[in-house]
Design an enzyme around this catalytic site. Structure first.
Site, PDB file in Angstrom:
ATOM      1  N   ARG A   7       0.779  -1.419  -0.044  1.00 16.68           N
ATOM      2  CA  ARG A   7      -0.023   0.058  -0.048  1.00 16.68           C
ATOM      3  C   ARG A   7       1.069   1.330   0.142  1.00 16.68           C
ATOM      4  O   ARG A   7       2.084   1.258   0.421  1.00 16.68           O
ATOM      5  CB  ARG A   7      -0.894   0.166   1.272  1.00 16.68           C
ATOM      6  CG  ARG A   7      -1.753  -1.110   1.411  1.00 16.68           C
ATOM      7  CD  ARG A   7      -2.568  -1.244   2.634  1.00 16.68           C
ATOM      8  NE  ARG A   7      -3.546  -2.226   2.767  1.00 16.68           N
ATOM      9  CZ  ARG A   7      -3.286  -3.252   3.485  1.00 16.68           C
ATOM     10  NH1 ARG A   7      -2.056  -3.381   4.063  1.00 16.68           N
ATOM     11  NH2 ARG A   7      -4.275  -4.231   3.533  1.00 16.68           N
ATOM     12  N   LYS A  42      -1.707  -2.196   8.123  1.00 12.21           N
ATOM     13  CA  LYS A  42      -2.882  -1.605   9.156  1.00 12.21           C
ATOM     14  C   LYS A  42      -2.759  -2.127  10.342  1.00 12.21           C
ATOM     15  O   LYS A  42      -2.469  -3.405  10.626  1.00 12.21           O
ATOM     16  CB  LYS A  42      -4.135  -1.994   8.568  1.00 12.21           C
ATOM     17  CG  LYS A  42      -4.391  -1.353   6.967  1.00 12.21           C
ATOM     18  CD  LYS A  42      -5.622  -1.786   6.402  1.00 12.21           C
ATOM     19  CE  LYS A  42      -6.099  -0.910   5.152  1.00 12.21           C
ATOM     20  NZ  LYS A  42      -7.577  -1.317   4.519  1.00 12.21           N
ATOM     21  N   HIS A  45      -2.617   2.703  -5.667  1.00 11.49           N
ATOM     22  CA  HIS A  45      -3.438   1.367  -5.542  1.00 11.49           C
ATOM     23  C   HIS A  45      -3.813   0.694  -6.713  1.00 11.49           C
ATOM     24  O   HIS A  45      -4.161  -0.567  -6.797  1.00 11.49           O
ATOM     25  CB  HIS A  45      -4.829   2.086  -4.879  1.00 11.49           C
ATOM     26  CG  HIS A  45      -5.239   1.186  -3.840  1.00 11.49           C
ATOM     27  ND1 HIS A  45      -4.621   0.670  -2.688  1.00 11.49           N
ATOM     28  CD2 HIS A  45      -6.514   0.122  -3.788  1.00 11.49           C
ATOM     29  CE1 HIS A  45      -5.459  -0.172  -1.985  1.00 11.49           C
ATOM     30  NE2 HIS A  45      -6.505  -0.591  -2.911  1.00 11.49           N
ATOM     31  N   ARG A  83      -1.155  -1.637  -6.747  1.00 12.54           N
ATOM     32  CA  ARG A  83      -1.545  -2.944  -5.945  1.00 12.54           C
ATOM     33  C   ARG A  83      -2.185  -3.834  -6.458  1.00 12.54           C
ATOM     34  O   ARG A  83      -2.236  -5.094  -6.639  1.00 12.54           O
ATOM     35  CB  ARG A  83      -2.062  -2.125  -4.697  1.00 12.54           C
ATOM     36  CG  ARG A  83      -2.382  -3.221  -3.589  1.00 12.54           C
ATOM     37  CD  ARG A  83      -2.685  -2.608  -2.306  1.00 12.54           C
ATOM     38  NE  ARG A  83      -3.637  -3.212  -1.333  1.00 12.54           N
ATOM     39  CZ  ARG A  83      -2.902  -4.335  -0.402  1.00 12.54           C
ATOM     40  NH1 ARG A  83      -1.566  -4.289  -0.580  1.00 12.54           N
ATOM     41  NH2 ARG A  83      -3.646  -4.839   0.384  1.00 12.54           N
ATOM     42  N   HIS A  96      -4.191  -8.997   3.231  1.00 13.45           N
ATOM     43  CA  HIS A  96      -5.451  -8.899   3.619  1.00 13.45           C
ATOM     44  C   HIS A  96      -5.970  -9.718   4.929  1.00 13.45           C
ATOM     45  O   HIS A  96      -5.414 -10.681   4.973  1.00 13.45           O
ATOM     46  CB  HIS A  96      -6.061  -9.611   2.369  1.00 13.45           C
ATOM     47  CG  HIS A  96      -6.342  -8.685   1.173  1.00 13.45           C
ATOM     48  ND1 HIS A  96      -6.705  -8.977   0.008  1.00 13.45           N
ATOM     49  CD2 HIS A  96      -6.241  -7.279   1.161  1.00 13.45           C
ATOM     50  CE1 HIS A  96      -6.588  -7.877  -0.936  1.00 13.45           C
ATOM     51  NE2 HIS A  96      -6.284  -6.903   0.010  1.00 13.45           N
ATOM     52  N   TYR A 113     -10.033 -10.235  -6.982  1.00 14.50           N
ATOM     53  CA  TYR A 113      -8.773 -10.398  -8.104  1.00 14.50           C
ATOM     54  C   TYR A 113      -9.151 -11.319  -9.202  1.00 14.50           C
ATOM     55  O   TYR A 113      -8.633 -11.332 -10.056  1.00 14.50           O
ATOM     56  CB  TYR A 113      -7.685 -10.092  -7.426  1.00 14.50           C
ATOM     57  CG  TYR A 113      -7.085  -8.745  -6.881  1.00 14.50           C
ATOM     58  CD1 TYR A 113      -7.286  -7.784  -7.516  1.00 14.50           C
ATOM     59  CD2 TYR A 113      -7.185  -8.786  -5.242  1.00 14.50           C
ATOM     60  CE1 TYR A 113      -6.674  -6.606  -6.699  1.00 14.50           C
ATOM     61  CE2 TYR A 113      -6.930  -7.579  -4.931  1.00 14.50           C
ATOM     62  CZ  TYR A 113      -7.000  -6.581  -5.621  1.00 14.50           C
ATOM     63  OH  TYR A 113      -6.505  -5.337  -4.682  1.00 14.50           O
TER      64      TYR A 113
END
Length: 307
Positions: free
Chosen positions: A147, A171, A244, A247, A270, A279
């Site tokens: 990210r 995150k 992004h 990504r 994730h 995806y």
């Protein structure tokens, strides 16, 4: 006329805008025309769930979006609530029906050929610190799928050249390890040498891997975003040209080259596999486009079958 009574109610008692009123009237009259084609003797009080459901199906088959169908279903529900309160009908056939789910937009991504143009010499990068930094940032996004916030936060110590891996803080400060290939290792090595020369003449942030060439501070998110947008504009005409997108490009490229979904999930950081599954739809969409281009019977009905 019941529709007009409803529209007058919305206009004078609820103060709805003219634009909304026009939309409601159009949607209700469209449904009325629909059920009258099924049976000219039908009235609003005769309508059941099956008729409303079939109307929704036919709208979807005609190419209407889920958003459009849901808007019309909402208008019908509001109308029947109005009729029920005035005891003009004894039931609402739209009340129990769920509208179609809105499709999530497929992630934007670049084709491998576009990334090759960007990274393999077709696009010139300045032969200075900023040029080499920009090349490495783009390569890092494409090679690791990290990210924007993760790239900005990378320290020199996070790139372990001997173990061929990059430590990334994602995150909620959750860390993960991403393997580095030969191209990334060579690019990082060349960049670090350039960074050292830059640091000899500029006060710089001691730990940060990527620096602002004017201030020597850790590079900022807006600076990275503008850099990525500028370079992607050189190889693609698509509207989205952000970190992004790179990504998304990493994930799509991995899956198109037979990576398994669980591995891509771990690389992207994730929490849930369902987040990564979008995806697979992207990969399938590309596969379908290739099929349509390559197969002689993919885009036309029937065709000459030799008989």
């Amino acid at each position: 006329m019941w529709i007009q009574r409803f529209i007058d109610y919305l206009r004078f008692e609820r103060n709805y805008s003219e634009r909304t009123l026009v939309a409601y009237q159009s949607d209700l009259e469209a449904f009325k025309r629909y059920y009258e084609t099924l049976d000219g003797n039908l009235s609003w009080g005769d309508i059941d769930e099956d008729i409303v459901r079939q109307w929704m199906v036919e709208m979807m088959e005609a190419g209407n979006t889920a958003t459009s169908v849901n808007r019309r279903l909402s208008a019908l529900r509001s109308f029947y609530r109005f009729l029920l309160r005035r005891k003009l009908v004894d039931r609402d056939p739209a009340h129990t029906l769920a509208g179609p789910k809105k499709e999530k937009p497929l992630p934007s991504y670049l084709r491998e050929s576009e990334m090759n143009r960007l990274l393999d010499g077709d696009i010139p990068f300045p032969d200075d610190y900023a040029g080499q930094r920009d090349h490495l940032m783009l390569l890092t996004f494409y090679s690791t799928g990290i990210r924007l916030s993760e790239l900005v936060g990378i320290d020199i110590a996070d790139a372990d050249m001997s173990l061929r891996q990059l430590k990334v803080t994602g995150k909620r400060d959750k860390q993960r390890i991403i393997p580095l290939g030969n191209e990334m290792l060579e690019a990082i090595g060349s960049y670090l040498a350039q960074r050292s020369r830059f640091a000899e003449t500029h006060p710089v942030h001691a730990k940060a891997l990527f620096l602002d060439e004017r201030t020597g501070d850790r590079i900022s998110r807006p600076k990275v975003e503008s850099t990525v947008k500028r370079y992607l504009s050189m190889v693609t005409t698509q509207k989205k040209r952000s970190p992004h997108v790179l990504r998304h490009t990493f994930a799509t490229t991995m899956l198109n080259n037979d990576a398994d979904l669980q591995s891509v999930k771990e690389l992207l950081g994730h929490e849930s596999l369902s987040t990564t599954e979008i995806y697979t739809h992207t990969s399938f969409e590309e596969l379908r486009q290739l099929y349509n281009q390559a197969h002689p019977r993919a885009t036309e009905k029937g065709g000459n079958n030799g008989h």
